[in-house]
Design an enzyme around this catalytic site. Structure first.
Site, PDB file in Angstrom:
ATOM      1  N   HIS A 196      -5.219  -7.328  -8.440  1.00 55.71           N
ATOM      2  CA  HIS A 196      -6.563  -7.706  -8.905  1.00 55.71           C
ATOM      3  C   HIS A 196      -6.794  -7.225 -10.335  1.00 55.71           C
ATOM      4  O   HIS A 196      -7.398  -7.935 -11.147  1.00 55.71           O
ATOM      5  CB  HIS A 196      -7.640  -7.097  -8.001  1.00 55.71           C
ATOM      6  CG  HIS A 196      -7.916  -7.875  -6.747  1.00 55.71           C
ATOM      7  ND1 HIS A 196      -8.317  -9.189  -6.766  1.00 55.71           N
ATOM      8  CD2 HIS A 196      -7.867  -7.521  -5.435  1.00 55.71           C
ATOM      9  CE1 HIS A 196      -8.495  -9.610  -5.514  1.00 55.71           C
ATOM     10  NE2 HIS A 196      -8.222  -8.614  -4.685  1.00 55.71           N
ATOM     11  N   GLN A 203     -13.158  -7.233  -8.725  1.00 58.02           N
ATOM     12  CA  GLN A 203     -13.829  -8.082  -7.732  1.00 58.02           C
ATOM     13  C   GLN A 203     -15.350  -8.029  -7.838  1.00 58.02           C
ATOM     14  O   GLN A 203     -16.035  -8.889  -7.296  1.00 58.02           O
ATOM     15  CB  GLN A 203     -13.383  -7.715  -6.313  1.00 58.02           C
ATOM     16  CG  GLN A 203     -11.925  -8.061  -6.044  1.00 58.02           C
ATOM     17  CD  GLN A 203     -11.465  -7.552  -4.691  1.00 58.02           C
ATOM     18  OE1 GLN A 203     -11.082  -6.403  -4.564  1.00 58.02           O
ATOM     19  NE2 GLN A 203     -11.512  -8.394  -3.667  1.00 58.02           N
ATOM     20  N   CYS A 260      -8.318 -11.149   1.714  1.00 59.37           N
ATOM     21  CA  CYS A 260      -8.949 -10.636   0.493  1.00 59.37           C
ATOM     22  C   CYS A 260     -10.445 -10.905   0.550  1.00 59.37           C
ATOM     23  O   CYS A 260     -10.861 -12.010   0.903  1.00 59.37           O
ATOM     24  CB  CYS A 260      -8.330 -11.329  -0.722  1.00 59.37           C
ATOM     25  SG  CYS A 260      -9.055 -10.815  -2.284  1.00 59.37           S
ATOM     26  N   LEU A 261     -11.253  -9.903   0.182  1.00 57.87           N
ATOM     27  CA  LEU A 261     -12.707 -10.079   0.193  1.00 57.87           C
ATOM     28  C   LEU A 261     -13.156 -11.163  -0.794  1.00 57.87           C
ATOM     29  O   LEU A 261     -14.238 -11.717  -0.650  1.00 57.87           O
ATOM     30  CB  LEU A 261     -13.403  -8.754  -0.129  1.00 57.87           C
ATOM     31  CG  LEU A 261     -13.213  -7.656   0.930  1.00 57.87           C
ATOM     32  CD1 LEU A 261     -13.791  -6.339   0.442  1.00 57.87           C
ATOM     33  CD2 LEU A 261     -13.830  -8.059   2.269  1.00 57.87           C
ATOM     34  N   HIS A 265      -1.865  -4.944  -3.552  1.00 56.72           N
ATOM     35  CA  HIS A 265      -2.834  -6.049  -3.579  1.00 56.72           C
ATOM     36  C   HIS A 265      -3.959  -5.730  -4.576  1.00 56.72           C
ATOM     37  O   HIS A 265      -4.327  -6.575  -5.393  1.00 56.72           O
ATOM     38  CB  HIS A 265      -3.364  -6.240  -2.149  1.00 56.72           C
ATOM     39  CG  HIS A 265      -4.449  -7.258  -2.006  1.00 56.72           C
ATOM     40  ND1 HIS A 265      -4.295  -8.410  -1.260  1.00 56.72           N
ATOM     41  CD2 HIS A 265      -5.727  -7.304  -2.484  1.00 56.72           C
ATOM     42  CE1 HIS A 265      -5.424  -9.108  -1.302  1.00 56.72           C
ATOM     43  NE2 HIS A 265      -6.311  -8.456  -2.028  1.00 56.72           N
ATOM     44  N   GLU A 266      -4.496  -4.511  -4.502  1.00 64.46           N
ATOM     45  CA  GLU A 266      -5.601  -4.134  -5.409  1.00 64.46           C
ATOM     46  C   GLU A 266      -5.122  -4.066  -6.855  1.00 64.46           C
ATOM     47  O   GLU A 266      -5.848  -4.442  -7.783  1.00 64.46           O
ATOM     48  CB  GLU A 266      -6.229  -2.799  -5.001  1.00 64.46           C
ATOM     49  CG  GLU A 266      -6.832  -2.742  -3.612  1.00 64.46           C
ATOM     50  CD  GLU A 266      -7.769  -3.878  -3.285  1.00 64.46           C
ATOM     51  OE1 GLU A 266      -8.389  -4.454  -4.198  1.00 64.46           O
ATOM     52  OE2 GLU A 266      -7.879  -4.224  -2.101  1.00 64.46           O
ATOM     53  N   GLY A 325     -10.261  -2.297   1.130  1.00 65.23           N
ATOM     54  CA  GLY A 325      -9.919  -2.023  -0.259  1.00 65.23           C
ATOM     55  C   GLY A 325     -10.761  -2.899  -1.164  1.00 65.23           C
ATOM     56  O   GLY A 325     -11.242  -3.958  -0.743  1.00 65.23           O
TER      57      GLY A 325
END
Ligand code: NI
Length: 181
Positions: free
Chosen positions: A137, A51, A91-92, A133-134, A46
């Site tokens: 962000h 991000q 998380c990236l 989660h996204e 995702g």
């Protein structure tokens, strides 16, 4: 298509609140394609526009093994939540860090697709977790915000040390059972 650079915690730009998408044009299509390419390359399941330092309400997700089930949610809104469970998240933007976060296990979401058409869908398990989660962000929130101040500070120091040591090389992201998004 192009790979975009993923911002890393504690970059203050990750704290920006994203604006709603109002124009469903070619530039939006390019952004979505770039997000998908960047997510697959990371590798991740995702990615939110936040991000990659684009502050529009766009998220992409693909939890399939074959990378053939891309999901794009634009201006997503959670209409209903059900259940609660702790899942280990990664998380990236917080490379190599994994910890448990409590989220709803099922969500009903209204969103637009890349053409501006409105959709409503129900998502559960990893998809539901990933969407929540996204969507965090897009509000400038990270999964480490759910952890204790002490833990978050330790993570910040660890990542800064790793960044110094690796120089300009990209961070290694987890593969296999542990997935980041
Ligand atoms: Ni993330």
């Amino acid at each position: 298509m192009a790979l975009r650079t993923i911002l890393e915690f504690p970059d203050p730009r990750l704290r920006t609140r994203a604006q709603p998408v109002t124009r469903f044009d070619a530039a939006l299509g390019t952004l979505i394609d770039d997000l998908l390419e960047t997510m697959y390359a990371a590798p991740g399941i995702g990615l939110a526009a936040t991000q990659v330092d684009v502050h529009q309400r766009v998220i992409v997700i693909d939890v399939s093994k074959e990378h053939n089930e891309p999901l794009t949610l634009i201006n997503p809104v959670i209409l209903a939540r059900e259940g609660e469970a702790s899942t280990e998240e990664g998380c990236l933007s917080v490379p190599g860090i994994f910890d448990d976060v409590k989220r709803a296990t099922k969500v009903r979401v209204r969103s637009h697709d890349r053409k501006g058409r409105e959709h409503e869908g129900e998502y559960q398990d990893v998809l539901a977790v990933c969407i929540q989660h996204e969507m965090d962000h897009l509000e400038g929130k990270l999964f480490v915000d759910y952890l204790s101040d002490l833990k978050r500070e330790r993570i910040r120091k660890k990542l800064e040390k790793e960044r110094r040591e690796r120089g300009s090389r990209p961070a290694a992201n987890a593969t296999g059972a542990r997935r980041a998004y």
